[in-house]
Design a protein around this motif. Structure first.
Motif, PDB file in Angstrom:
ATOM      1  N   ALA A   1      40.533  44.073  40.309  1.00  0.00           N
ATOM      2  CA  ALA A   1      40.129  45.406  40.744  1.00  0.00           C
ATOM      3  C   ALA A   1      39.277  45.310  41.992  1.00  0.00           C
ATOM      4  CB  ALA A   1      39.377  46.116  39.633  1.00  0.00           C
ATOM      5  N   LEU A   2      39.228  46.420  42.717  1.00  0.00           N
ATOM      6  CA  LEU A   2      38.333  46.542  43.853  1.00  0.00           C
ATOM      7  C   LEU A   2      37.175  47.430  43.423  1.00  0.00           C
ATOM      8  CD1 LEU A   2      38.894  46.727  47.499  1.00  0.00           C
ATOM      9  CD2 LEU A   2      37.779  48.741  46.560  1.00  0.00           C
TER      10      LEU A   2
ATOM     11  N   VAL B   1      36.229  42.298  45.412  1.00  0.00           N
ATOM     12  CA  VAL B   1      37.438  42.231  44.598  1.00  0.00           C
ATOM     13  C   VAL B   1      37.195  41.202  43.501  1.00  0.00           C
ATOM     14  CG1 VAL B   1      39.902  41.697  44.537  1.00  0.00           C
ATOM     15  CG2 VAL B   1      38.938  42.892  46.508  1.00  0.00           C
ATOM     16  N   GLU B   2      37.311  41.623  42.243  1.00  0.00           N
ATOM     17  CA  GLU B   2      37.061  40.719  41.134  1.00  0.00           C
ATOM     18  C   GLU B   2      37.733  41.282  39.883  1.00  0.00           C
ATOM     19  OE1 GLU B   2      32.783  42.522  39.714  1.00  0.00           O
ATOM     20  OE2 GLU B   2      32.788  40.763  41.047  1.00  0.00           O
TER      21      GLU B   2
ATOM     22  N   SER C   1      35.534  51.879  40.841  1.00  0.00           N
ATOM     23  CA  SER C   1      36.288  50.643  40.597  1.00  0.00           C
ATOM     24  C   SER C   1      37.739  51.005  40.326  1.00  0.00           C
ATOM     25  CB  SER C   1      35.703  49.872  39.406  1.00  0.00           C
ATOM     26  OG  SER C   1      34.378  49.495  39.662  1.00  0.00           O
ATOM     27  N   ARG C   2      38.634  50.414  41.112  1.00  0.00           N
ATOM     28  CA  ARG C   2      40.045  50.750  40.986  1.00  0.00           C
ATOM     29  C   ARG C   2      40.860  49.485  40.753  1.00  0.00           C
ATOM     30  NH1 ARG C   2      42.625  54.873  44.910  1.00  0.00           N
ATOM     31  NH2 ARG C   2      43.875  55.008  43.014  1.00  0.00           N
ATOM     32  N   PRO C   3      41.697  49.444  39.735  1.00  0.00           N
ATOM     33  CA  PRO C   3      42.574  48.267  39.555  1.00  0.00           C
ATOM     34  C   PRO C   3      43.601  48.195  40.691  1.00  0.00           C
ATOM     35  CG  PRO C   3      43.163  50.011  38.009  1.00  0.00           C
ATOM     36  CD  PRO C   3      41.896  50.461  38.682  1.00  0.00           C
ATOM     37  N   LEU C   4      43.929  46.996  41.069  1.00  0.00           N
ATOM     38  CA  LEU C   4      44.840  46.778  42.193  1.00  0.00           C
ATOM     39  C   LEU C   4      46.296  46.615  41.746  1.00  0.00           C
ATOM     40  CD1 LEU C   4      42.677  44.282  44.299  1.00  0.00           C
ATOM     41  CD2 LEU C   4      42.888  46.756  44.569  1.00  0.00           C
TER      42      LEU C   4
END
Length: 509
Positions: free
Chosen positions: A179-180, A171-172, A219-222
């Motif tokens: 994002a994950l 997570v960064e 990569s998915r934004p949280l």
């Protein structure tokens, strides 16, 4: 520091702790609702922190699972495309499987190209989401975009080459948003080995089945997950806060009611305590009256034994002096006076006799009509019992003279005294009386009944005890029923004093 200082420090520490505990107890008693509110708020804060932690874990888990599903779907799509489309297309004349399919008539994309195109399409349709297939050995036409671009991608390649069956997640911040980033190894399959080892644009010619040829990264934004979770948290917090408020209101009502009840109980206790104090005071007063009444009837030592539970008392005394006194001419006086006045005069005389009894430390036994009986030497033995009785007898004569002077009557008193052994005690269960028995008592009664009005007649036994301190007149021998002839004496006063009854008793001559 000396020993005294160290001891004082040891003693001061428990005292300080005790003071702190007392302050805490006082605070709890006075600010119960406030403390409960603080505890509830602290509990709510702890619950919210725990829920926040759980929600963070939930967001992470959901993002990982969603990314894993995307990756699985893309790999299944490539497999399906490779097995059902590419394998058949190769058998059809005029169709070419090539990465540059758009520029060649009848061209279709390679499975890897198909997967890359699919990744780009997904990324475009989902803003903020990135799907990439990259390798550290990209084909020449993909060298610009097909290799790792940042630290995460290099770290993912390195890790997955060592652990190809696992995933690499971090997570960064990615593209300016939390994002994950999820990465899976792209494993070399048997159908692809020949192509990668023989294709003229392949940078590597020694591929084997099972090698990690690249990485599929999602990569998915949280933001969306976080917003949904925070909305749920806000709803939960609002509900808990409402429940907390209701709970505090309920507790406050209960505590206020308990305090009111406590005050009412305290008032009742105070009232009951005051009533009990009044009752106890009345009981004490009644007990004092009862004790005084008992002492008016019985000697103190006998009364104490009676209060302790003894039902009968009898005690022999080796020597005591008994006095009987009878008012002369009182019977004639009773014929002239009404009963109430007669009783009043008799009470006046006998009350003075009672005071004389206390003065000389003697024990009044009883009154029978106008007769008075007193004894010296019991219930507490004393050596001068005969002298005390003699002084009592002379004071009784003087008191009768004073009475006559006050009232203008012509009363007289006849006194008889005897000394010897007696038995004293209390018998029966009702109307207690401390009484005497024995021959000494009978002889004393005879000394009075055979005496002379205005004189104090004593037996020889009493005479022998008093003859060195008092003056006597020998009356001679008289007949006593049951005893025969007995020598008797008349007490006339102290030695070296005038024999007149008026002398030595404070009376005017």
């Amino acid at each position: 520091m000396n020993l005294t200082d160290s001891r004082s420090d040891k003693h001061s520490t428990p005292l300080f702790v005790d003071k702190i505990l007392r302050l805490i107890v006082q605070l709890v008693n006075r600010q119960t609702i406030l403390l409960l509110a603080i505890l509830f708020i602290a509990g709510l804060a702890g619950a919210m922190l725990n829920m926040s932690r759980l929600s963070s874990n939930l967001i992470h888990t959901q993002a990982v699972q969603s990314s894993a599903l995307y990756a699985q779907a893309m790999k299944e799509a490539r497999t399906l495309y490779s097995n059902n489309a590419v394998s058949r297309a190769k058998e059809v004349h005029g169709i070419t499987v090539t990465p540059d399919y758009a520029a060649i008539p009848g061209g279709i994309p390679l499975p890897a190209t198909y997967l890359i195109e699919l990744s780009k399409s997904i990324s475009q349709q989902n803003p903020g989401m990135s799907v990439r297939l990259y390798s550290d050995y990209p084909f020449r036409w993909r060298q610009e975009e097909g290799g790792p671009k940042d630290d995460f991608e290099w770290a993912a390649l390195k890790y997955l080459r060592q652990h190809p069956q696992e995933t690499y997640v971090r997570v960064e911040n990615f593209q300016g948003r939390p994002a994950l980033r999820y990465a899976e190894a792209d494993i070399m399959k048997p159908s692809c080995v020949t192509c990668h080892n023989t294709h003229p644009d392949s940078p590597r010619r020694d591929w084997k089945v099972g090698d990690v040829r690249g990485v599929l990264e999602i990569s998915r934004p949280l933001d969306s997950f976080t917003e949904q979770t925070q909305a749920g948290l806000r709803e939960t917090f609002t509900m808990l806060a409402g429940l907390l408020l209701l709970a505090l209101m309920g507790i406050a009502l209960v505590i206020n009611r308990l305090r009111q009840t406590s005050k009412e109980l305290e008032l009742r206790v105070i009232e009951r305590t005051a009533q009990l104090c009044q009752s106890n005071q009345r009981l004490v007063e009644e007990q004092e009256k009862s004790d005084q009444l008992l002492l008016n009837i019985l000697p103190e030592s006998i009364a104490n034994q009676l209060k302790e539970g003894q039902s009968s008392f009898a005690q022999g005394f080796a020597e005591a002096t008994v006095l009987f006194a009878d008012l002369v001419n009182f019977t004639k006086l009773s014929e002239k006076l009404p009963p109430t006045q007669l009783v009043s005069l008799l009470n006046e005389i006998f009350s003075q006799f009672d005071r004389l009894t206390e003065k000389h430390g003697l024990e009044k036994i009883k009154t029978i009509g106008d007769a008075y009986m007193v004894v010296g030497g019991l219930p507490l033995p004393r050596a001068d019992h005969a002298e005390a009785i003699a002084n009592m007898a002379m004071d009784m004569q003087a008191e009768i003279l004073r009475f006559n002077l006050r009232r203008g009557h012509d009363c007289d008193i006849r006194i008889g005294i005897n000394t010897g052994p007696v038995v004293a005690g209390v018998i029966g269960t009702k109307k207690f009386i401390y009484d005497l028995w024995g021959d000494t008592v009978n002889v004393a009664s005879r000394m009075e009944s055979h005496g002379i009005a205005g004189e104090i007649q004593v037996s020889a036994a009493t005479y022998e005890l008093l003859k060195h301190r008092y003056n006597f007149q020998h009356r001679g021998s008289i007949h006593i029923k049951g005893k025969g002839e007995m020598d008797v004496y008349l007490l006339t006063g102290h030695k070296l004093q005038n024999h007149s009854p008026l002398v030595g008793h404070g009376l005017p001559l």
